[in-house]
Design a protein around this motif. Structure first.
Motif, mmCIF file in Angstrom:
data_model
loop_
_atom_site.group_PDB
_atom_site.id
_atom_site.type_symbol
_atom_site.label_atom_id
_atom_site.label_comp_id
_atom_site.label_asym_id
_atom_site.label_seq_id
_atom_site.Cartn_x
_atom_site.Cartn_y
_atom_site.Cartn_z
ATOM 1 N N ARG A 10 1.209 -1.865 -6.279
ATOM 2 C CA ARG A 10 2.119 -0.954 -6.994
ATOM 3 C C ARG A 10 1.500 -0.560 -8.330
ATOM 4 N N PHE A 11 0.691 -1.455 -8.876
ATOM 5 C CA PHE A 11 0.015 -1.233 -10.155
ATOM 6 C C PHE A 11 -1.360 -1.868 -10.058
ATOM 7 N N GLU A 12 -2.384 -1.142 -10.413
ATOM 8 C CA GLU A 12 -3.751 -1.653 -10.309
ATOM 9 C C GLU A 12 -4.593 -1.007 -11.402
ATOM 10 N N PRO A 13 -4.732 -1.672 -12.551
ATOM 11 C CA PRO A 13 -5.449 -1.045 -13.660
ATOM 12 C C PRO A 13 -6.915 -0.745 -13.346
ATOM 13 N N CYS A 14 -7.544 -1.539 -12.550
ATOM 14 C CA CYS A 14 -8.953 -1.298 -12.222
ATOM 15 C C CYS A 14 -9.176 -1.525 -10.739
ATOM 16 N N PRO A 28 -11.596 0.610 2.738
ATOM 17 C CA PRO A 28 -10.315 0.248 2.126
ATOM 18 C C PRO A 28 -9.185 1.221 2.464
ATOM 19 N N ILE A 29 -7.991 0.646 2.592
ATOM 20 C CA ILE A 29 -6.742 1.399 2.739
ATOM 21 C C ILE A 29 -5.941 1.023 1.504
ATOM 22 N N VAL A 30 -5.731 1.973 0.600
ATOM 23 C CA VAL A 30 -5.202 1.622 -0.717
ATOM 24 C C VAL A 30 -3.978 2.452 -1.101
ATOM 25 N N ALA A 31 -3.197 1.886 -2.006
ATOM 26 C CA ALA A 31 -2.135 2.652 -2.662
ATOM 27 C C ALA A 31 -2.802 3.585 -3.666
ATOM 28 N N SER A 32 -2.207 4.721 -3.894
ATOM 29 C CA SER A 32 -2.781 5.715 -4.812
ATOM 30 C C SER A 32 -2.321 5.410 -6.230
ATOM 31 N N LEU A 36 -7.792 2.377 -8.120
ATOM 32 C CA LEU A 36 -7.977 2.618 -6.689
ATOM 33 C C LEU A 36 -8.186 4.107 -6.417
ATOM 34 N N VAL A 37 -7.517 4.943 -7.183
ATOM 35 C CA VAL A 37 -7.666 6.398 -7.040
ATOM 36 C C VAL A 37 -9.074 6.817 -7.453
ATOM 37 N N ASP A 38 -9.596 6.166 -8.495
ATOM 38 C CA ASP A 38 -10.921 6.528 -9.013
ATOM 39 C C ASP A 38 -12.059 6.078 -8.108
ATOM 40 N N THR A 39 -11.860 5.002 -7.361
ATOM 41 C CA THR A 39 -12.974 4.424 -6.615
ATOM 42 C C THR A 39 -12.918 4.654 -5.112
ATOM 43 N N VAL A 40 -11.763 4.991 -4.575
ATOM 44 C CA VAL A 40 -11.635 5.237 -3.130
ATOM 45 C C VAL A 40 -11.280 6.706 -2.935
ATOM 46 N N LYS A 41 -12.165 7.420 -2.260
ATOM 47 C CA LYS A 41 -11.942 8.842 -2.016
ATOM 48 C C LYS A 41 -11.432 9.039 -0.593
ATOM 49 N N GLU A 42 -10.272 9.648 -0.496
ATOM 50 C CA GLU A 42 -9.598 9.875 0.791
ATOM 51 C C GLU A 42 -10.532 10.559 1.787
ATOM 52 N N GLY A 43 -10.701 9.923 2.940
ATOM 53 C CA GLY A 43 -11.509 10.493 3.998
ATOM 54 C C GLY A 43 -13.007 10.382 3.802
ATOM 55 N N VAL A 44 -13.441 9.877 2.654
ATOM 56 C CA VAL A 44 -14.871 9.726 2.376
ATOM 57 C C VAL A 44 -15.243 8.246 2.339
ATOM 58 N N THR A 45 -14.495 7.482 1.541
ATOM 59 C CA THR A 45 -14.760 6.040 1.441
ATOM 60 C C THR A 45 -13.516 5.210 1.735
ATOM 61 N N MET A 49 -2.557 5.657 0.834
ATOM 62 C CA MET A 49 -1.213 5.662 1.416
ATOM 63 C C MET A 49 -0.179 6.240 0.472
ATOM 64 N N GLY A 50 -0.597 6.763 -0.666
ATOM 65 C CA GLY A 50 0.325 7.296 -1.653
ATOM 66 C C GLY A 50 0.727 6.216 -2.650
ATOM 67 N N ALA A 51 1.435 6.624 -3.667
ATOM 68 C CA ALA A 51 1.875 5.689 -4.700
ATOM 69 C C ALA A 51 3.084 4.899 -4.216
ATOM 70 N N MET A 52 3.061 3.616 -4.474
ATOM 71 C CA MET A 52 4.187 2.753 -4.121
ATOM 72 C C MET A 52 5.202 2.748 -5.271
ATOM 73 N N ASP A 53 6.465 2.568 -4.950
ATOM 74 C CA ASP A 53 7.498 2.484 -5.978
ATOM 75 C C ASP A 53 7.213 1.255 -6.849
ATOM 76 N N PRO A 54 7.150 1.418 -8.176
ATOM 77 C CA PRO A 54 6.790 0.287 -9.048
ATOM 78 C C PRO A 54 7.878 -0.785 -9.153
ATOM 79 N N ASP A 55 9.101 -0.467 -8.774
ATOM 80 C CA ASP A 55 10.208 -1.405 -8.979
ATOM 81 C C ASP A 55 10.606 -2.198 -7.733
#
Length: 137
Positions: A10-14, A28-32, A36-45, A49-55
C-alpha cells in the motif's frame, strides 16, 4: 528461483525486493506506489496492479490483484514472458550510473563547470523508459 514476485504494498518509499528479484529474472507484479512505479515498467519489466487503498483492503484491490496475477500467468511460457525476464536481468541496477550523475551535479555546483556532463550520464530509469518506448513500437 521464482517466476513471479508479488509486491502488493500500500506504501513503498523505495522497494528493494523487486530489484533483487529482477536481477535474477523474476518478473515482479507490484502495486503502483512509490519506488515500485519508478523501477517496474508495465509490460517491460513487470506488471502493475494499480494503487492499493492505503487504509484497508478493499474488494476492488482484491479484484485488481487477481486480474493482474491472471494476466501475468497468461504470459508465462510465452516469448513475451521470456523478453520481460531477459529485460529484468539485463538492467544495470548498480549505483554506477546514478552515482556518476550525482558526481556531475556536485561538480557543476562546486566548480560551476557547466551543464553538459550530467546530461551525458544515462540512469537505469532512463534506460528503462527508452526500452518501454522501443517495446511499444
Amino acid at each position: 528461483g521464482a517466476d513471479f514476485l508479488m509486491v502488493p504494498s500500500r506504501f513503498e518509499p523505495c522497494g528493494l525486493i523487486q530489484l533483487h528479484a529482477m536481477q535474477y529474472g523474476t518478473v515482479p507484479i507490484v502495486a503502483s506506489t512509490g519506488g515500485l512505479v519508478d523501477t517496474v515498467k508495465e509490460g517491460v519489466t513487470g506488471f502493475h496492479m494499480g494503487a492499493m487503498d492505503p487504509d484497508g483492503l478493499k474488494p476492488d484491490d482484491v479484484e485488481a490483484m487477481v486480474d493482474t496475477c491472471a494476466a501475468a500467468a497468461a504470459t508465462y511460457g510465452t516469448p513475451t514472458y521470456g523478453k520481460m525476464s531477459s529485460t529484468c536481468i539485463g538492467q544495470d541496477l548498480s549505483w554506477r550510473k546514478p552515482a556518476a550523475k550525482w558526481e556531475a551535479v556536485l561538480e557543476e555546483m562546486m566548480f560551476n563547470s557547466g551543464y553538459g556532463k550530467k546530461q551525458m550520464v544515462v540512469t537505469p530509469k532512463e534506460d528503462l523508459e527508452g526500452a518501454k518506448t522501443t517495446a511499444a513500437r
